[in-house]
Motif scaffolding. Structure first.
Motif, mmCIF file in Angstrom:
data_model
loop_
_atom_site.group_PDB
_atom_site.id
_atom_site.type_symbol
_atom_site.label_atom_id
_atom_site.label_comp_id
_atom_site.label_asym_id
_atom_site.label_seq_id
_atom_site.Cartn_x
_atom_site.Cartn_y
_atom_site.Cartn_z
ATOM 1 N N ILE A 143 0.824 -1.210 0.000
ATOM 2 C CA ILE A 143 0.000 0.000 0.000
ATOM 3 C C ILE A 143 0.858 1.260 0.000
ATOM 4 N N VAL A 144 1.861 1.307 0.896
ATOM 5 C CA VAL A 144 2.646 2.547 1.069
ATOM 6 C C VAL A 144 3.901 2.611 0.209
ATOM 7 N N GLY A 145 4.314 1.477 -0.377
ATOM 8 C CA GLY A 145 5.524 1.472 -1.192
ATOM 9 C C GLY A 145 6.775 1.287 -0.340
ATOM 10 N N THR A 146 7.939 1.580 -0.927
ATOM 11 C CA THR A 146 9.211 1.324 -0.240
ATOM 12 C C THR A 146 10.139 2.540 -0.206
ATOM 13 N N LYS A 147 9.671 3.686 -0.710
ATOM 14 C CA LYS A 147 10.534 4.869 -0.779
ATOM 15 C C LYS A 147 9.990 6.007 0.077
ATOM 16 N N TRP A 148 10.900 6.705 0.776
ATOM 17 C CA TRP A 148 10.521 7.839 1.619
ATOM 18 C C TRP A 148 10.648 9.141 0.836
ATOM 19 N N ILE A 149 9.586 9.928 0.828
ATOM 20 C CA ILE A 149 9.604 11.255 0.199
ATOM 21 C C ILE A 149 9.273 12.276 1.286
ATOM 22 N N PRO A 150 10.172 13.260 1.542
ATOM 23 C CA PRO A 150 9.930 14.233 2.622
ATOM 24 C C PRO A 150 8.572 14.926 2.500
ATOM 25 N N GLY A 151 7.866 15.026 3.633
ATOM 26 C CA GLY A 151 6.578 15.711 3.660
ATOM 27 C C GLY A 151 5.413 14.850 3.220
ATOM 28 N N THR A 152 5.703 13.596 2.823
ATOM 29 C CA THR A 152 4.630 12.706 2.394
ATOM 30 C C THR A 152 3.727 12.353 3.572
ATOM 31 N N ASN A 153 2.431 12.344 3.319
ATOM 32 C CA ASN A 153 1.466 12.043 4.376
ATOM 33 C C ASN A 153 0.983 10.606 4.227
ATOM 34 N N LEU A 154 1.669 9.678 4.882
ATOM 35 C CA LEU A 154 1.312 8.262 4.841
ATOM 36 C C LEU A 154 1.042 7.771 6.257
ATOM 37 N N PRO A 155 0.239 6.695 6.412
ATOM 38 C CA PRO A 155 -0.062 6.214 7.761
ATOM 39 C C PRO A 155 1.168 5.726 8.526
ATOM 40 N N PHE A 156 2.162 5.212 7.807
ATOM 41 C CA PHE A 156 3.426 4.792 8.420
ATOM 42 C C PHE A 156 4.486 4.768 7.329
ATOM 43 N N ASP A 157 5.610 5.411 7.607
ATOM 44 C CA ASP A 157 6.683 5.587 6.638
ATOM 45 C C ASP A 157 7.179 4.246 6.053
ATOM 46 N N PRO A 158 7.360 4.166 4.728
ATOM 47 C CA PRO A 158 7.808 2.929 4.077
ATOM 48 C C PRO A 158 9.150 2.391 4.582
ATOM 49 N N ILE A 159 10.100 3.285 4.881
ATOM 50 C CA ILE A 159 11.408 2.836 5.367
ATOM 51 C C ILE A 159 11.277 2.285 6.787
ATOM 52 N N ALA A 160 10.451 2.942 7.592
ATOM 53 C CA ALA A 160 10.173 2.454 8.946
ATOM 54 C C ALA A 160 9.493 1.086 8.875
ATOM 55 N N SER A 161 8.601 0.933 7.906
ATOM 56 C CA SER A 161 7.878 -0.332 7.737
ATOM 57 C C SER A 161 8.839 -1.479 7.426
ATOM 58 N N LYS A 162 9.821 -1.187 6.598
ATOM 59 C CA LYS A 162 10.808 -2.202 6.216
ATOM 60 C C LYS A 162 11.575 -2.699 7.449
ATOM 61 N N LEU A 163 12.003 -1.757 8.294
ATOM 62 C CA LEU A 163 12.738 -2.125 9.506
ATOM 63 C C LEU A 163 11.825 -2.825 10.514
ATOM 64 N N ALA A 164 10.587 -2.332 10.659
ATOM 65 C CA ALA A 164 9.633 -2.948 11.584
ATOM 66 C C ALA A 164 9.363 -4.406 11.198
ATOM 67 N N LYS A 165 9.292 -4.650 9.896
ATOM 68 C CA LYS A 165 9.098 -6.017 9.402
ATOM 69 C C LYS A 165 10.289 -6.892 9.779
ATOM 70 N N LYS A 166 11.481 -6.357 9.579
ATOM 71 C CA LYS A 166 12.714 -7.094 9.907
ATOM 72 C C LYS A 166 12.789 -7.426 11.404
ATOM 73 N N LEU A 167 12.346 -6.472 12.243
ATOM 74 C CA LEU A 167 12.402 -6.657 13.698
ATOM 75 C C LEU A 167 11.215 -7.456 14.244
ATOM 76 N N GLY A 168 10.184 -7.628 13.417
ATOM 77 C CA GLY A 168 8.983 -8.345 13.852
ATOM 78 C C GLY A 168 8.165 -7.570 14.868
ATOM 79 N N LEU A 169 8.083 -6.243 14.666
ATOM 80 C CA LEU A 169 7.365 -5.391 15.607
ATOM 81 C C LEU A 169 5.852 -5.453 15.411
ATOM 82 N N ASP A 170 5.140 -5.190 16.511
ATOM 83 C CA ASP A 170 3.704 -4.948 16.453
ATOM 84 C C ASP A 170 3.508 -3.439 16.473
ATOM 85 N N VAL A 171 2.881 -2.908 15.433
ATOM 86 C CA VAL A 171 2.579 -1.474 15.391
ATOM 87 C C VAL A 171 1.068 -1.293 15.344
#
Length: 228
Positions: free
Chosen positions: A174-202
Protein backbone atom coordinates in the motif's frame (compact mmCIF):
# COMPACT_ATOMS: atom_id res chain seq x y z
CA UNK A 1 0.70 -5.34 27.17
CA UNK A 2 3.21 -5.72 29.98
CA UNK A 3 3.28 -2.49 31.97
CA UNK A 4 6.80 -3.25 33.22
CA UNK A 5 8.16 -2.72 29.73
CA UNK A 6 8.63 0.53 27.85
CA UNK A 7 6.02 1.55 25.26
CA UNK A 8 7.16 3.61 22.27
CA UNK A 9 4.65 6.22 21.10
CA UNK A 10 5.03 7.91 17.73
CA UNK A 11 3.04 11.08 18.38
CA UNK A 12 1.94 12.60 15.10
CA UNK A 13 2.66 16.29 14.67
CA UNK A 14 -0.91 16.67 13.40
CA UNK A 15 -2.05 16.07 16.99
CA UNK A 16 0.40 18.53 18.56
CA UNK A 17 0.07 21.27 15.92
CA UNK A 18 -2.96 20.61 13.69
CA UNK A 19 -3.04 24.34 12.86
CA UNK A 20 -2.22 26.14 16.06
CA UNK A 21 -0.82 24.21 19.04
CA UNK A 22 -3.64 22.07 20.45
CA UNK A 23 -3.40 23.01 24.13
CA UNK A 24 -6.65 21.23 25.09
CA UNK A 25 -5.36 17.93 23.65
CA UNK A 26 -1.96 18.29 25.31
CA UNK A 27 -3.65 18.79 28.70
CA UNK A 28 -5.63 15.56 28.23
CA UNK A 29 -2.58 13.67 26.98
CA UNK A 30 -0.58 14.81 30.01
CA UNK A 31 -3.21 13.48 32.42
CA UNK A 32 -3.45 10.22 30.47
CA UNK A 33 0.31 9.57 30.45
CA UNK A 34 0.66 10.56 34.11
CA UNK A 35 -2.10 8.09 35.03
CA UNK A 36 -0.17 5.22 33.47
CA UNK A 37 3.17 6.38 34.86
CA UNK A 38 1.62 6.08 38.34
CA UNK A 39 0.74 2.47 37.46
CA UNK A 40 4.39 1.71 36.68
CA UNK A 41 4.43 2.19 32.92
CA UNK A 42 7.37 3.82 31.11
CA UNK A 43 7.14 5.62 27.77
CA UNK A 44 9.28 6.90 24.94
CA UNK A 45 7.42 9.60 22.98
CA UNK A 46 8.73 10.55 19.55
CA UNK A 47 7.25 13.82 18.27
CA UNK A 48 6.31 14.68 14.70
CA UNK A 49 6.51 18.14 13.12
CA UNK A 50 2.88 18.80 12.25
CA UNK A 51 1.65 21.94 10.55
CA UNK A 52 4.71 23.88 11.69
CA UNK A 53 6.94 21.63 9.60
CA UNK A 54 4.82 22.01 6.47
CA UNK A 55 4.60 25.80 6.91
CA UNK A 56 8.38 26.09 6.93
CA UNK A 57 8.80 23.69 4.01
CA UNK A 58 6.15 25.47 1.94
CA UNK A 59 7.51 28.94 2.74
CA UNK A 60 11.08 28.02 1.83
CA UNK A 61 9.85 26.32 -1.34
CA UNK A 62 8.15 29.53 -2.47
CA UNK A 63 11.47 31.39 -2.21
CA UNK A 64 13.81 28.84 -3.76
CA UNK A 65 13.98 25.29 -5.08
CA UNK A 66 14.69 23.01 -2.14
CA UNK A 67 16.53 19.70 -2.06
CA UNK A 68 15.00 16.71 -0.27
CA UNK A 69 17.73 17.11 2.35
CA UNK A 70 16.73 20.73 3.05
CA UNK A 71 13.07 19.72 3.31
CA UNK A 72 14.01 17.00 5.78
CA UNK A 73 16.15 19.32 7.93
CA UNK A 74 13.30 21.82 8.20
CA UNK A 75 11.02 19.00 9.31
CA UNK A 76 13.58 17.62 11.78
CA UNK A 77 14.07 20.96 13.51
CA UNK A 78 10.33 21.44 13.95
CA UNK A 79 10.12 17.98 15.57
CA UNK A 80 12.80 19.18 18.01
CA UNK A 81 10.71 22.24 18.84
CA UNK A 82 7.69 20.01 19.49
CA UNK A 83 9.84 17.63 21.54
CA UNK A 84 11.04 20.51 23.74
CA UNK A 85 7.40 21.54 24.17
CA UNK A 86 6.52 18.06 25.47
CA UNK A 87 9.62 17.84 27.65
CA UNK A 88 8.61 21.11 29.30
CA UNK A 89 5.02 19.91 29.76
CA UNK A 90 6.20 16.62 31.32
CA UNK A 91 9.14 18.20 33.15
CA UNK A 92 8.58 16.30 36.43
CA UNK A 93 8.48 12.86 34.77
CA UNK A 94 10.66 13.37 31.68
CA UNK A 95 14.37 12.75 31.27
CA UNK A 96 15.93 16.27 31.14
CA UNK A 97 17.74 15.67 27.84
CA UNK A 98 15.99 15.01 24.52
CA UNK A 99 16.95 11.94 22.54
CA UNK A 100 18.04 13.19 19.11
CA UNK A 101 19.74 9.98 17.99
CA UNK A 102 17.81 6.70 18.43
CA UNK A 103 21.01 4.64 18.16
CA UNK A 104 22.34 6.14 21.41
CA UNK A 105 20.79 4.41 24.41
CA UNK A 106 19.89 6.63 27.36
CA UNK A 107 19.75 5.05 30.80
CA UNK A 108 16.91 7.27 31.90
CA UNK A 109 15.75 6.90 35.48
CA UNK A 110 12.58 8.93 35.01
CA UNK A 111 9.55 7.17 33.47
CA UNK A 112 9.45 9.22 30.27
CA UNK A 113 11.91 9.92 27.46
CA UNK A 114 11.07 12.46 24.75
CA UNK A 115 12.66 12.07 21.32
CA UNK A 116 12.72 14.15 18.14
CA UNK A 117 13.53 13.58 14.48
CA UNK A 118 17.02 12.37 13.64
CA UNK A 119 18.58 12.98 10.22
CA UNK A 120 17.60 13.39 6.56
CA UNK A 121 16.06 10.35 4.92
CA UNK A 122 14.31 9.16 8.06
CA UNK A 123 10.87 10.14 9.36
CA UNK A 124 9.86 10.15 13.02
CA UNK A 125 8.10 6.82 12.32
CA UNK A 126 11.54 5.44 11.52
CA UNK A 127 12.97 7.00 14.69
CA UNK A 128 10.20 5.26 16.68
CA UNK A 129 11.10 1.89 15.17
CA UNK A 130 14.81 2.50 15.85
CA UNK A 131 13.96 3.42 19.44
CA UNK A 132 12.07 0.13 19.75
CA UNK A 133 15.15 -1.68 18.45
CA UNK A 134 17.56 0.17 20.76
CA UNK A 135 15.47 -0.36 23.90
CA UNK A 136 14.26 -3.87 23.11
CA UNK A 137 10.62 -2.81 22.80
CA UNK A 138 8.24 -4.99 20.78
CA UNK A 139 5.29 -2.59 20.46
CA UNK A 140 4.92 0.86 18.89
CA UNK A 141 1.77 2.96 19.18
CA UNK A 142 1.40 5.28 16.21
CA UNK A 143 -0.96 8.09 17.22
CA UNK A 144 -2.22 10.26 14.39
CA UNK A 145 -5.37 11.96 13.11
CA UNK A 146 -6.73 8.85 11.33
CA UNK A 147 -8.87 6.02 12.74
CA UNK A 148 -7.61 3.23 10.49
CA UNK A 149 -5.26 2.48 7.62
CA UNK A 150 -7.26 2.13 4.38
CA UNK A 151 -6.60 0.21 1.18
CA UNK A 152 -6.26 3.61 -0.56
CA UNK A 153 -6.82 7.28 0.29
CA UNK A 154 -10.49 7.47 1.47
CA UNK A 155 -10.57 11.19 0.62
CA UNK A 156 -9.91 10.35 -3.03
CA UNK A 157 -11.55 6.93 -3.28
CA UNK A 158 -15.01 6.21 -1.86
CA UNK A 159 -14.33 2.51 -2.28
CA UNK A 160 -11.35 2.53 0.12
CA UNK A 161 -11.73 -0.13 2.81
CA UNK A 162 -10.62 -0.10 6.45
CA UNK A 163 -7.79 -2.43 7.37
CA UNK A 164 -8.02 -3.73 10.94
CA UNK A 165 -5.28 -6.34 10.88
CA UNK A 166 -2.52 -6.85 8.33
CA UNK A 167 1.03 -8.07 7.76
CA UNK A 168 4.04 -5.88 6.98
CA UNK A 169 4.31 -7.35 3.49
CA UNK A 170 0.70 -6.46 2.67
CA UNK A 171 1.13 -2.99 4.21
CA UNK A 172 4.22 -2.30 2.09
CA UNK A 173 2.15 -3.00 -1.02
CA UNK A 174 0.00 0.00 0.00
CA UNK A 175 2.65 2.55 1.07
CA UNK A 176 5.52 1.47 -1.19
CA UNK A 177 9.21 1.32 -0.24
CA UNK A 178 10.53 4.87 -0.78
CA UNK A 179 10.52 7.84 1.62
CA UNK A 180 9.60 11.25 0.20
CA UNK A 181 9.93 14.23 2.62
CA UNK A 182 6.58 15.71 3.66
CA UNK A 183 4.63 12.71 2.39
CA UNK A 184 1.47 12.04 4.38
CA UNK A 185 1.31 8.26 4.84
CA UNK A 186 -0.06 6.21 7.76
CA UNK A 187 3.43 4.79 8.42
CA UNK A 188 6.68 5.59 6.64
CA UNK A 189 7.81 2.93 4.08
CA UNK A 190 11.41 2.84 5.37
CA UNK A 191 10.17 2.45 8.95
CA UNK A 192 7.88 -0.33 7.74
CA UNK A 193 10.81 -2.20 6.22
CA UNK A 194 12.74 -2.12 9.51
CA UNK A 195 9.63 -2.95 11.58
CA UNK A 196 9.10 -6.02 9.40
CA UNK A 197 12.71 -7.09 9.91
CA UNK A 198 12.40 -6.66 13.70
CA UNK A 199 8.98 -8.35 13.85
CA UNK A 200 7.37 -5.39 15.61
CA UNK A 201 3.70 -4.95 16.45
CA UNK A 202 2.58 -1.47 15.39
CA UNK A 203 -0.85 -0.11 16.28
CA UNK A 204 -2.12 2.84 14.24
CA UNK A 205 -4.92 4.59 16.13
CA UNK A 206 -6.67 7.94 16.40
CA UNK A 207 -4.57 9.89 18.88
CA UNK A 208 -7.40 11.98 20.29
CA UNK A 209 -9.44 8.95 21.38
CA UNK A 210 -7.63 8.32 24.67
CA UNK A 211 -10.18 5.73 25.82
CA UNK A 212 -9.43 3.74 22.68
CA UNK A 213 -5.67 4.03 23.32
CA UNK A 214 -6.33 2.71 26.82
CA UNK A 215 -8.01 -0.34 25.22
CA UNK A 216 -4.84 -0.99 23.21
CA UNK A 217 -2.67 -0.77 26.33
CA UNK A 218 -5.00 -3.12 28.20
CA UNK A 219 -5.11 -5.63 25.34
CA UNK A 220 -8.84 -5.06 24.78
CA UNK A 221 -10.75 -4.61 21.52
CA UNK A 222 -9.90 -1.29 19.88
CA UNK A 223 -10.56 0.81 16.79
CA UNK A 224 -7.49 1.01 14.58
CA UNK A 225 -5.03 -1.00 12.52
CA UNK A 226 -2.66 -3.64 13.86
CA UNK A 227 0.37 -4.35 11.64
CA UNK A 228 2.58 -7.32 12.47
Amino acid sequence: MNSKKIVVISLGGSLIVPGAIDVAYLKKLKLFIEKYIKKGWRFIIVTGGGKTSRRYQEAAGKVTKLSDEDLDWLGIHTTKLNAHLLRAIFRKDAHPVLSKNPEIKFFFERPLLIASGWKPGWSTDYVSVKMAETYGVHTVLNLSNIDYVYTSDPKKNNGAKKIKDTTWSAFQNIVGTKWIPGTNLPFDPIASKLAKKLGLDVYIVQGKDLKNIENVLKGKQFKGTHIH
